[in-house]
Structure formats: structure tokens, C-alpha cells
Design a protein around this motif. Structure first.
Motif, PDB file in Angstrom:
ATOM      1  N   GLU A  30     -28.880 -64.021  30.461  1.00  0.00           N
ATOM      2  CA  GLU A  30     -27.653 -64.644  30.958  1.00  0.00           C
ATOM      3  C   GLU A  30     -26.663 -64.945  29.832  1.00  0.00           C
ATOM      4  OE1 GLU A  30     -26.785 -65.319  34.222  1.00  0.00           O
ATOM      5  OE2 GLU A  30     -28.573 -64.150  34.736  1.00  0.00           O
ATOM      6  N   PHE A  31     -27.159 -65.088  28.599  1.00  0.00           N
ATOM      7  CA  PHE A  31     -26.267 -65.441  27.484  1.00  0.00           C
ATOM      8  C   PHE A  31     -26.468 -64.556  26.259  1.00  0.00           C
ATOM      9  CE2 PHE A  31     -29.929 -68.333  27.485  1.00  0.00           C
ATOM     10  CZ  PHE A  31     -30.464 -68.090  26.234  1.00  0.00           C
ATOM     11  N   SER A  32     -27.194 -63.450  26.412  1.00  0.00           N
ATOM     12  CA  SER A  32     -27.411 -62.558  25.282  1.00  0.00           C
ATOM     13  C   SER A  32     -27.761 -61.163  25.771  1.00  0.00           C
ATOM     14  CB  SER A  32     -28.547 -63.088  24.399  1.00  0.00           C
ATOM     15  OG  SER A  32     -29.753 -63.092  25.137  1.00  0.00           O
ATOM     16  N   LYS A  33     -27.781 -60.235  24.843  1.00  0.00           N
ATOM     17  CA  LYS A  33     -28.191 -58.873  25.145  1.00  0.00           C
ATOM     18  C   LYS A  33     -29.539 -58.632  24.462  1.00  0.00           C
ATOM     19  CE  LYS A  33     -26.969 -54.052  24.765  1.00  0.00           C
ATOM     20  NZ  LYS A  33     -26.057 -53.044  24.249  1.00  0.00           N
ATOM     21  N   ILE A  34     -30.512 -58.204  25.247  1.00  0.00           N
ATOM     22  CA  ILE A  34     -31.824 -57.921  24.679  1.00  0.00           C
ATOM     23  C   ILE A  34     -31.814 -56.507  24.119  1.00  0.00           C
ATOM     24  CG2 ILE A  34     -34.282 -57.657  25.190  1.00  0.00           C
ATOM     25  CD1 ILE A  34     -33.981 -60.021  27.075  1.00  0.00           C
ATOM     26  N   VAL A  58     -42.415 -60.906  21.426  1.00  0.00           N
ATOM     27  CA  VAL A  58     -41.182 -61.200  20.698  1.00  0.00           C
ATOM     28  C   VAL A  58     -40.080 -60.336  21.278  1.00  0.00           C
ATOM     29  CG1 VAL A  58     -40.022 -61.087  18.450  1.00  0.00           C
ATOM     30  CG2 VAL A  58     -42.424 -61.796  18.582  1.00  0.00           C
ATOM     31  N   ILE A  59     -38.892 -60.922  21.394  1.00  0.00           N
ATOM     32  CA  ILE A  59     -37.729 -60.143  21.791  1.00  0.00           C
ATOM     33  C   ILE A  59     -36.681 -60.226  20.686  1.00  0.00           C
ATOM     34  CG2 ILE A  59     -38.108 -60.310  24.281  1.00  0.00           C
ATOM     35  CD1 ILE A  59     -36.003 -62.549  24.352  1.00  0.00           C
ATOM     36  N   GLU A  60     -35.932 -59.161  20.551  1.00  0.00           N
ATOM     37  CA  GLU A  60     -34.777 -59.134  19.643  1.00  0.00           C
ATOM     38  C   GLU A  60     -33.537 -59.179  20.512  1.00  0.00           C
ATOM     39  OE1 GLU A  60     -32.466 -56.033  16.651  1.00  0.00           O
ATOM     40  OE2 GLU A  60     -34.556 -55.642  17.165  1.00  0.00           O
ATOM     41  N   ILE A  61     -32.647 -60.124  20.217  1.00  0.00           N
ATOM     42  CA  ILE A  61     -31.426 -60.264  20.995  1.00  0.00           C
ATOM     43  C   ILE A  61     -30.203 -60.229  20.092  1.00  0.00           C
ATOM     44  CG2 ILE A  61     -32.607 -61.651  22.747  1.00  0.00           C
ATOM     45  CD1 ILE A  61     -30.955 -64.094  21.651  1.00  0.00           C
ATOM     46  N   ILE A  62     -29.078 -59.969  20.714  1.00  0.00           N
ATOM     47  CA  ILE A  62     -27.765 -60.142  20.098  1.00  0.00           C
ATOM     48  C   ILE A  62     -27.048 -61.190  20.934  1.00  0.00           C
ATOM     49  CG2 ILE A  62     -25.521 -59.065  19.635  1.00  0.00           C
ATOM     50  CD1 ILE A  62     -27.662 -57.989  17.805  1.00  0.00           C
ATOM     51  N   THR A  63     -26.508 -62.201  20.282  1.00  0.00           N
ATOM     52  CA  THR A  63     -25.801 -63.266  21.000  1.00  0.00           C
ATOM     53  C   THR A  63     -24.592 -63.727  20.199  1.00  0.00           C
ATOM     54  OG1 THR A  63     -26.034 -65.432  22.060  1.00  0.00           O
ATOM     55  CG2 THR A  63     -27.267 -65.088  20.019  1.00  0.00           C
ATOM     56  N   GLU A  64     -23.594 -64.197  20.910  1.00  0.00           N
ATOM     57  CA  GLU A  64     -22.432 -64.795  20.259  1.00  0.00           C
ATOM     58  C   GLU A  64     -22.584 -66.303  20.133  1.00  0.00           C
ATOM     59  OE1 GLU A  64     -18.941 -63.513  22.387  1.00  0.00           O
ATOM     60  OE2 GLU A  64     -19.048 -61.499  21.549  1.00  0.00           O
ATOM     61  N   GLU A  69     -26.110 -73.806  19.791  1.00  0.00           N
ATOM     62  CA  GLU A  69     -25.931 -73.439  21.201  1.00  0.00           C
ATOM     63  C   GLU A  69     -27.130 -72.651  21.722  1.00  0.00           C
ATOM     64  OE1 GLU A  69     -21.097 -72.891  21.518  1.00  0.00           O
ATOM     65  OE2 GLU A  69     -22.287 -71.318  20.551  1.00  0.00           O
ATOM     66  N   LEU A  70     -27.655 -71.758  20.895  1.00  0.00           N
ATOM     67  CA  LEU A  70     -28.802 -70.954  21.297  1.00  0.00           C
ATOM     68  C   LEU A  70     -30.015 -71.829  21.554  1.00  0.00           C
ATOM     69  CD1 LEU A  70     -30.179 -68.241  21.831  1.00  0.00           C
ATOM     70  CD2 LEU A  70     -30.589 -68.066  19.360  1.00  0.00           C
ATOM     71  N   ILE A  71     -30.325 -72.738  20.650  1.00  0.00           N
ATOM     72  CA  ILE A  71     -31.509 -73.575  20.831  1.00  0.00           C
ATOM     73  C   ILE A  71     -31.348 -74.482  22.046  1.00  0.00           C
ATOM     74  CG2 ILE A  71     -30.967 -75.532  19.320  1.00  0.00           C
ATOM     75  CD1 ILE A  71     -34.356 -73.841  19.445  1.00  0.00           C
ATOM     76  N   ILE A  72     -30.146 -74.969  22.296  1.00  0.00           N
ATOM     77  CA  ILE A  72     -29.905 -75.783  23.494  1.00  0.00           C
ATOM     78  C   ILE A  72     -30.191 -74.962  24.744  1.00  0.00           C
ATOM     79  CG2 ILE A  72     -28.077 -76.862  24.892  1.00  0.00           C
ATOM     80  CD1 ILE A  72     -26.912 -77.901  22.180  1.00  0.00           C
TER      81      ILE A  72
END
Length: 92
Positions: A30-34, A58-64, A69-72
């Protein structure tokens, strides 16, 4: 915005473990690209041993999102999925 590459370890040992991993991944999407997903491994619990085996990956993501914000967002997913922090290394 800057894109950040992040590696996230996922693990579960309660209920339908495979479904839990899939649900967490859908929430993260919902907030990143896997970008990549590892294989899923069954592992012994660490620390508190009187619990079921874990499924981990483990997943690798790209997020803005920023790191904060990510940890929240990740903590909100854990909460939504029912994780409780009653003691260290408890079932989850």
C-alpha cells in the motif's frame, strides 16, 4: 521525492503463518513497491523457546517514505495483525 531501498524481515508463528506473511506483504504494498522476495524458511524460536516454529522471509522494497514514516507504517501493520508486546521474543 527520493526513493529509498529497504530490506524488511518478516516473521510469524501464530495462526495461518503463510497467510500472515501474504497479508503483511499486501499491506506493505500500500505504501511501497516490492522489488524482491526471499524464499520462506521455517526456523526455531530464539530466546523464548516454548512456542511454535516461525516462518521467516525478507522482502526488498522501494519507498518514498522517510525511515520514521516507514517504521510507523510497519508498526501499524503489526498492531492491525494483532501483535502484542507483552514480553521479549513472544509469539507473533
Amino acid at each position: 521525492m527520493k526513493e529509498n531501498k529497504v530490506y524488511i524481515g518478516l516473521g510469524t508463528n501464530l495462526g495461518n503463518r503463510s497467510k500472515n506473511l501474504d497479508s503483511a506483504i499486501k499491506e506493505i504494498e500500500e505504501f511501497s513497491k516490492i522489488i524482491k522476495k526471499s524464499s520462506v524458511y521455517e526456523t526455531e524460536p530464539v530466546g523464548y523457546k516454548d512456542q511454535e516454529l516461525f516462518l521467516n522471509m525478507v522482502i526488498e522494497i522501494i519507498t518514498e517514505l522517510s525511515p520514521v514514516e516507514l517504521i510507523i507504517n510497519l508498526k501499524e501493520i503489526e498492531h492491525k495483525m494483532g501483535r502484542k508486546k507483552e514480553f521479549l521474543n513472544r509469539p507473533r
